[in-house]
Design a protein around this motif. Structure first.
Motif, PDB file in Angstrom:
ATOM      1  N   LEU A  81      55.101  34.092  37.228  1.00 49.38           N
ATOM      2  CA  LEU A  81      53.947  33.854  38.096  1.00 49.38           C
ATOM      3  C   LEU A  81      53.748  32.379  38.421  1.00 49.38           C
ATOM      4  O   LEU A  81      53.122  32.047  39.418  1.00 49.38           O
ATOM      5  CB  LEU A  81      52.681  34.430  37.452  1.00 49.38           C
ATOM      6  N   GLY A  82      54.281  31.524  37.575  1.00 50.32           N
ATOM      7  CA  GLY A  82      54.260  30.085  37.831  1.00 50.32           C
ATOM      8  C   GLY A  82      52.881  29.519  38.085  1.00 50.32           C
ATOM      9  O   GLY A  82      51.947  29.727  37.319  1.00 50.32           O
ATOM     10  N   GLU A 107      44.866  31.243  39.240  1.00 48.05           N
ATOM     11  CA  GLU A 107      44.582  31.823  37.924  1.00 48.05           C
ATOM     12  C   GLU A 107      44.015  33.241  38.038  1.00 48.05           C
ATOM     13  O   GLU A 107      44.368  34.119  37.253  1.00 48.05           O
ATOM     14  CB  GLU A 107      43.592  30.933  37.159  1.00 48.05           C
ATOM     15  N   ILE A 108      43.181  33.485  39.037  1.00 49.98           N
ATOM     16  CA  ILE A 108      42.613  34.830  39.243  1.00 49.98           C
ATOM     17  C   ILE A 108      43.739  35.810  39.590  1.00 49.98           C
ATOM     18  O   ILE A 108      43.770  36.944  39.078  1.00 49.98           O
ATOM     19  CB  ILE A 108      41.545  34.819  40.367  1.00 49.98           C
ATOM     20  N   ALA A 109      44.666  35.406  40.426  1.00 53.66           N
ATOM     21  CA  ALA A 109      45.802  36.268  40.789  1.00 53.66           C
ATOM     22  C   ALA A 109      46.658  36.568  39.558  1.00 53.66           C
ATOM     23  O   ALA A 109      47.111  37.706  39.370  1.00 53.66           O
ATOM     24  CB  ALA A 109      46.639  35.610  41.881  1.00 53.66           C
ATOM     25  N   GLN A 110      46.878  35.554  38.718  1.00 51.23           N
ATOM     26  CA  GLN A 110      47.655  35.768  37.486  1.00 51.23           C
ATOM     27  C   GLN A 110      46.976  36.796  36.585  1.00 51.23           C
ATOM     28  O   GLN A 110      47.623  37.710  36.071  1.00 51.23           O
ATOM     29  CB  GLN A 110      47.816  34.451  36.722  1.00 51.23           C
ATOM     30  N   ILE A 111      45.667  36.637  36.388  1.00 56.87           N
ATOM     31  CA  ILE A 111      44.919  37.563  35.538  1.00 56.87           C
ATOM     32  C   ILE A 111      44.948  38.966  36.131  1.00 56.87           C
ATOM     33  O   ILE A 111      45.131  39.954  35.412  1.00 56.87           O
ATOM     34  CB  ILE A 111      43.470  37.066  35.330  1.00 56.87           C
ATOM     35  N   ALA A 112      44.785  39.066  37.447  1.00 61.74           N
ATOM     36  CA  ALA A 112      44.800  40.386  38.105  1.00 61.74           C
ATOM     37  C   ALA A 112      46.146  41.069  37.915  1.00 61.74           C
ATOM     38  O   ALA A 112      46.207  42.255  37.567  1.00 61.74           O
ATOM     39  CB  ALA A 112      44.484  40.232  39.594  1.00 61.74           C
ATOM     40  N   ILE A 113      47.233  40.350  38.106  1.00 64.42           N
ATOM     41  CA  ILE A 113      48.573  40.929  37.957  1.00 64.42           C
ATOM     42  C   ILE A 113      48.832  41.317  36.506  1.00 64.42           C
ATOM     43  O   ILE A 113      49.305  42.420  36.217  1.00 64.42           O
ATOM     44  CB  ILE A 113      49.647  39.946  38.481  1.00 64.42           C
ATOM     45  N   MET A 114      48.501  40.417  35.576  1.00 69.97           N
ATOM     46  CA  MET A 114      48.742  40.715  34.163  1.00 69.97           C
ATOM     47  C   MET A 114      47.905  41.904  33.694  1.00 69.97           C
ATOM     48  O   MET A 114      48.394  42.771  32.967  1.00 69.97           O
ATOM     49  CB  MET A 114      48.473  39.483  33.304  1.00 69.97           C
ATOM     50  N   SER A 115      46.640  41.979  34.125  1.00 68.00           N
ATOM     51  CA  SER A 115      45.803  43.100  33.680  1.00 68.00           C
ATOM     52  C   SER A 115      46.274  44.413  34.304  1.00 68.00           C
ATOM     53  O   SER A 115      46.243  45.467  33.646  1.00 68.00           O
ATOM     54  CB  SER A 115      44.328  42.848  33.993  1.00 68.00           C
ATOM     55  N   LEU A 116      46.757  44.379  35.531  1.00 67.76           N
ATOM     56  CA  LEU A 116      47.294  45.580  36.175  1.00 67.76           C
ATOM     57  C   LEU A 116      48.509  46.102  35.414  1.00 67.76           C
ATOM     58  O   LEU A 116      48.591  47.294  35.089  1.00 67.76           O
ATOM     59  CB  LEU A 116      47.675  45.280  37.630  1.00 67.76           C
TER      60      LEU A 116
END
Length: 192
Positions: A151-152, A156-165
């Motif tokens: 994710l590089g 930060e919100i996009a990272q959290i969204a992807i990881m939680s998904l």
């Protein structure tokens, strides 16, 4: 539990586990099992069907339990209201005693449903808490190591969204079914 009351309280996109209890007429067990198998095979053809387990009774003249899962309440309702299911229900009426009982589960308790259990009651809450927390902790550490480099420098919100998904998908479809089976003795032991 009345299935229609439960359905109205569950979001249409929420995955659901349905437990159906049926009792065959003693002289028509073979016919009952053929109908049960046919119904299950037809349900599997419907969109969002995630699988089914048939739990045969341990005692004579007891209930059969059919446990099946759909990816959403919407897809389960489509199956429940279908002409295919309606035809199977007419056939069941000829071979079963009494009315079917339906229980619709959603949320964390569906992570702890096991095929083959005589009593399909979720484990004690503290046990679900421990197993869920431990699973999420381990998965968080692992996903952080794997996904952070991929994710590089994304938001930060996009990272959290992807990881939680990814985490919820892995918890629901991979990790919790395995962990529930491995820890079933402890989870379903009523002594502690």
């Amino acid at each position: 539990m009345n299935a229609s009351n439960t359905q109205s309280s569950i979001n249409c996109d929420t995955p659901v586990t349905i437990i159906v209890k049926r009792r065959p007429k003693p002289s028509l067990i073979t016919e009952f099992e053929n109908i049960m198998t046919g119904t299950t095979q037809d349900a599997m053809k419907f969109e969002g069907h995630l699988g089914a387990n048939i739990i045969r009774p341990l005692k004579e003249n007891d209930f059969y339990r059919i446990v099946f899962k759909f990816d959403s309440m919407r897809n389960y309702i489509a199956w429940e209201n279908s002409d295919v299911r309606r035809k199977w229900m007419e056939k069941y009426a000829e071979v079963e005693q009494g009315e079917q009982e339906i229980e619709v589960l959603s949320g964390l308790e569906t992570w702890f449903t096991l095929a083959g259990e005589e009593v399909l009651v979720p484990p004690k809450k503290y046990k679900m808490f421990i197993v869920t927390w431990l699973s999420i902790f381990c998965l968080s550490v692992l996903l952080n190591q794997i996904l952070k480099p991929i994710l590089g420098q994304q938001n930060e919100i996009a990272q959290i969204a992807i990881m939680s998904l990814v985490m919820v998908a892995l918890m629901t479809y991979v990790l919790m079914p395995i962990i529930s089976k491995i820890l079933s003795r402890w989870l379903y032991c009523n002594k502690k």
